[in-house]
Each structure stands twice: as structure tokens, then as C-alpha cells.
Write an enzyme that holds these catalytic residues in place. Sequence first.
Site, short mmCIF file in Angstrom:
data_model
loop_
_atom_site.label_atom_id
_atom_site.label_comp_id
_atom_site.label_asym_id
_atom_site.label_seq_id
_atom_site.Cartn_x
_atom_site.Cartn_y
_atom_site.Cartn_z
N CYS A 268 29.08 -7.05 30.35
CA CYS A 268 29.09 -6.07 31.52
C CYS A 268 30.35 -5.52 31.91
O CYS A 268 30.89 -4.44 32.09
CB CYS A 268 28.35 -6.60 32.96
SG CYS A 268 26.43 -6.63 32.52
N1 LIG Z 1 21.90 -8.76 31.04
C1 LIG Z 1 22.84 -8.57 32.07
O1 LIG Z 1 23.63 -9.47 32.67
C2 LIG Z 1 22.64 -7.37 32.94
C3 LIG Z 1 23.27 -7.45 34.06
C4 LIG Z 1 23.29 -5.95 34.85
C5 LIG Z 1 22.90 -4.99 34.15
N2 LIG Z 1 22.42 -5.03 32.93
C6 LIG Z 1 21.91 -4.08 32.51
O2 LIG Z 1 20.41 -3.81 32.14
C7 LIG Z 1 19.98 -3.15 31.01
C8 LIG Z 1 19.12 -4.03 30.06
O3 LIG Z 1 19.99 -5.23 29.69
P1 LIG Z 1 19.43 -6.75 28.97
O4 LIG Z 1 20.47 -7.67 28.84
O5 LIG Z 1 18.24 -6.70 29.72
O6 LIG Z 1 19.12 -5.96 27.67
P2 LIG Z 1 18.27 -6.88 26.42
O7 LIG Z 1 18.71 -6.05 25.06
O8 LIG Z 1 18.30 -8.22 26.60
O9 LIG Z 1 16.68 -6.15 26.48
C9 LIG Z 1 16.17 -5.12 26.51
C10 LIG Z 1 14.76 -4.94 26.14
O10 LIG Z 1 14.41 -3.71 25.97
C11 LIG Z 1 13.50 -3.52 25.09
N3 LIG Z 1 13.38 -2.06 24.55
C12 LIG Z 1 14.25 -1.35 24.06
N4 LIG Z 1 13.95 0.10 23.65
C13 LIG Z 1 12.40 -0.22 24.30
C14 LIG Z 1 11.62 1.01 24.69
N5 LIG Z 1 11.75 2.05 24.01
N6 LIG Z 1 10.51 0.47 25.12
C15 LIG Z 1 10.18 -0.55 25.48
N7 LIG Z 1 11.03 -1.58 25.44
C16 LIG Z 1 12.24 -1.15 24.81
C17 LIG Z 1 14.12 -4.35 24.05
O11 LIG Z 1 12.92 -4.89 23.07
C18 LIG Z 1 14.32 -5.80 24.94
O12 LIG Z 1 13.45 -6.73 24.83
C19 LIG Z 1 21.27 -2.54 30.35
O13 LIG Z 1 21.48 -1.44 30.80
C20 LIG Z 1 22.27 -3.58 30.93
O14 LIG Z 1 23.57 -2.90 31.26
C21 LIG Z 1 22.24 -6.29 32.24
#
Ligand SMILES: NC(=O)c1ccc[n+]([C@@H]2O[C@H](COP(=O)([O-])OP(=O)(O)OC[C@H]3O[C@@H](n4cnc5c(N)ncnc54)[C@H](O)[C@@H]3O)[C@@H](O)[C@H]2O)c1
Length: 443
Positions: A268
Site C-alpha cells: 500500500c
Molecule cells: N490488503 C491490504 O492491506 C489493503 C489495505 C487497504 C486497502 N486495500 C485495497 O483493497 C483492495 C483489495 O486488496 P486485497 O489485498 O484484499 O486483494 P486480494 O488480491 O487479496 O483479494 C482480491 C480478491 O478479489 C477477487 N476478485 C478479483 N476479481 C474479481 C471479480 N471480478 N469478481 C469477484 N471477485 C474477484 C480475487 O479472487 C481475490 O480473492 C485493493 O484495492 C487494495 O488496494 C488493501
Amino acid sequence: MTISFIGLGKLGLCSAACFASRGLKVIGVDNNEEHISKLQSGQCPIEETGLSELLEKSVDNMGFTTDYTKAIAESDVTLIIVPTPSKPDGAFSNAYLEAVLQELGPALKEKDGFHIIDIVSTVMPGSCDTVFRPLLEGLSGKTCGKDFGLVYNPEFIALGSVIRDFLNPDMVLIGASDEYSGDIVRDLYASMVESAPQYAVMNLINAEIAKLSLNCFVTMKISFANELAALCGATPGADVDTVTSALGADSRIGPKYLKGGLGFGGPCFPRDNRAMQHYAASKGFDLRLSPAVTQVNDDVVDRLFATITRLVTQPGPVTLLGLAYKPGTHIVEESPAVILAHRLAEAGYALRLHDPLAVKLPSQELAELGQLCETPYHAAEGARFVALMTQWPEYAVLDWPRLEQAAGPEPWLMDCWRIARAALFHRFSYLALGLGTKDSGGA
Ligand SMILES: NC(=O)c1ccc[n+]([C@@H]2O[C@H](COP(=O)([O-])OP(=O)(O)OC[C@H]3O[C@@H](n4cnc5c(N)ncnc54)[C@H](O)[C@@H]3O)[C@@H](O)[C@H]2O)c1
């Protein structure tokens, strides 16, 4: 109230489990079928502190499916938490979000009654008003703010403590297309959180800018402390911990993220800074602070590399203890330790690497960087230089005599977090970031 989650990854699954654990009915959707069948059979597909216990506890309130239509038809609010990867120019891509909205739009068209679409993924400022709103209105034939609500509700969690952070926020940020949607999402959080957060409810664009600004401000603080550590390191008698403990005691500053040590990394902070720079440039505005924060962050690794190559002139074994970008996670993305490892490997140094989590399921990248070792003592064998990189609690209680015994001739120990400052060494020449000793030379 029933809520649906699209995207059950590191953040989405934890958030869904938190809401379900408080009694709300949750429908979880992911397009990864393997992931969904694991969840349906009671397995936890994600490594995160406390997640499997929370899922077990909440199982009666959760259902998992790959069917987007069901998610809209059977819930009142849909939270979308899919990836928004960085593009080469630093902006976040909306491709995954747009793919999800393409699925949700027709379902929204069929739905009677008001539905709220809540985007949780981190997005570029302007995305909600200029991309998501017109897309949903076009697909559903409905009017945003009247027939359905659009909310931007990003999270400020940290990997390794996602559940604790999610249940105990200082502030819940809610950008909303209309007052009703903002109120519903605020009430949803109020029924779930254990803390008494501030609810910052505003329009969509302000929430998008606030999300990026918050992370950029935190990294500015980290870089300030790291620059101070370098200055203290170059000043005999100076100690960054003493200086920052005074700074942190002032309520205008506060002690968090003021440690002084290695730079920030992970999925991030670095990319949010780049995205902020990209956004400012797209508005014809030249940001000064954010690029400087990134530069100071890069300088930390540059100085460590210079110190090691100055002291170990014959490329000999160098040991890095800690590869993850912070303790409590196996994630090595943009980790200062891994960036340093790449530079040392390119310069011909043989590397011996240890991390309590990251070496257990090593990526190809790590395996190619050096020898992955099961214990810190094994990693230190024959080393000319040992660097304590990630601030794992395990490293604070290392058997120091055993570690220095394992090291090679005339070894150096670089302590990036000053965890071994009280130890008595007989073989190691001790260096620490932020302590102004004769040899630190501003390392
Ligand atoms: N992980 C963190 O620390 C964090 C913190 C703040 C913000 N975010 C934000 O949250 C968002 C997600 O991050 P994450 O770390 O959870 O990602 P991740 O990659 O762990 O999870 C994303 C999930 O979305 C699913 N996915 C993708 N395309 C899809 C679709 N079309 N339909 C249904 N499911 C779908 C994937 O299979 C996966 O399970 C990002 O924008 C990230 O910047 C993450």
C-alpha cells in the site's frame, strides 16, 4: 440487514467475517471457484491473524457463491473489495472494479428497491464520479443517488492485524452519492465496530482524496523519522530513539510511525505515494513533499548498500535476517530487505536469508536471491556481515553469543531497529541505524 461482499481476498474476507461475527447476514462472492469451494467446505484460504477462528464462529451467518445476481437480489448493500493494481505510470487500474460493475449493473436493473454499491478498493480520485457512476447508471438505467446509492468507503487496515484494525478504527471514511447511503453505511459500521470512531462522511471525491492523503501523510512521518535516524547516526552521541520519544510525546505529533529505521514497503504505502503524485500531475500540479518522501525512503537502502560494500570489500557471505516488509506477515512486496538483497546479489555478494514466515512459502524471486535458511543461526554461518532487517519479535530474543559464534571472521552486525543495543558482543563489530557511534558514518 444482509450485506454482500464481492472479492474475498486479504481484506474482503476479513471484513466479511467481522460483519458476520456481529450477527449480520453476509453473502460472499469471489470469481475464484477454488477459493469459494474451500470456503463452502469450511476451510480458510487466507493467512491472517484470527481469521480462521472468526470464520468458524460466524459460519451460520455466511454464505459463499460465485453468483453476482444473488448478491444484489438478496442483500441491501454490496461492498466491493477487488484488486486495483498499480499501472506503470503509478495510477491504480480500475479494470477489476469495472469487470465487477459490468456484472452488477444488469442485476441492479432487475432489483426493486434501493441498493447501495460500496467501493472499498483503493481507487484514483475521480473514479467514482467519472467512471463508476456513469457505468452503473448506463447498465441499470437507474439514477445514482435516487434509485441506488454509490459509496466509497476505503479501509486503513494493516496486514497482520486486519481484524483488530477493522474492529477498532480511529475513523471510518465514507464518501457517499447521497445522504441516505452515507447514513446507512455509517450505521452499518456503528453496529460492527468495538471502538468509538469518528465518522468522516463526505462526498465521493473528498473521500477519494482523503484515503490517499492519509497514507501519504503516514509515510511522510516515517521518512521524517528515517532521515532523523540518518542524521543521528552521523552525529556521535546522538540516539534517534531518545529524540523521537520526545517528539512523539507532543500531542501535535504522537509516537506512531516515528521509530526511525528501515523505510516503508508493502502493498500500500509505496504505491499510494506514487498514485498521489500521478493524480497531482494529472491536475497539472507539481507535488513537492510526496516525491521527497519516496526519495528519503530509497536513500535508506542506498546508505545500507554503501555501508556493506564499504566494509565487506571482498564479496563474502552477507546475511539478512528478516525479509517481510514488516513483522507479522510473509509479504515481501517492495520490502526494503528484498530491495537491498537484489542490489547485493547484483553486486556479486552471496546471500544467506532468513525470515520467520517469508521463507516458509518462498517465491521464485526469494529462492533465486540467495540461500534461504531455516534459522537465524544457520543464516549467519560464515557471514562477514549480518543485518537485522525486519523488526520481528523473535529477533529481539536471539541467542547473541550463538549468532556471533556462527558468523565468519571479523563479522559486522547492522541493527536497523536497535534491538540488540544492550547485548555484549565479543566478535561482532556492532552498528545501528540511528545511533551516532564512531563507525556508523551515517549508515
Ligand atoms: N490488503 C491490504 O492491506 C489493503 C489495505 C487497504 C486497502 N486495500 C485495497 O483493497 C483492495 C483489495 O486488496 P486485497 O489485498 O484484499 O486483494 P486480494 O488480491 O487479496 O483479494 C482480491 C480478491 O478479489 C477477487 N476478485 C478479483 N476479481 C474479481 C471479480 N471480478 N469478481 C469477484 N471477485 C474477484 C480475487 O479472487 C481475490 O480473492 C485493493 O484495492 C487494495 O488496494 C488493501
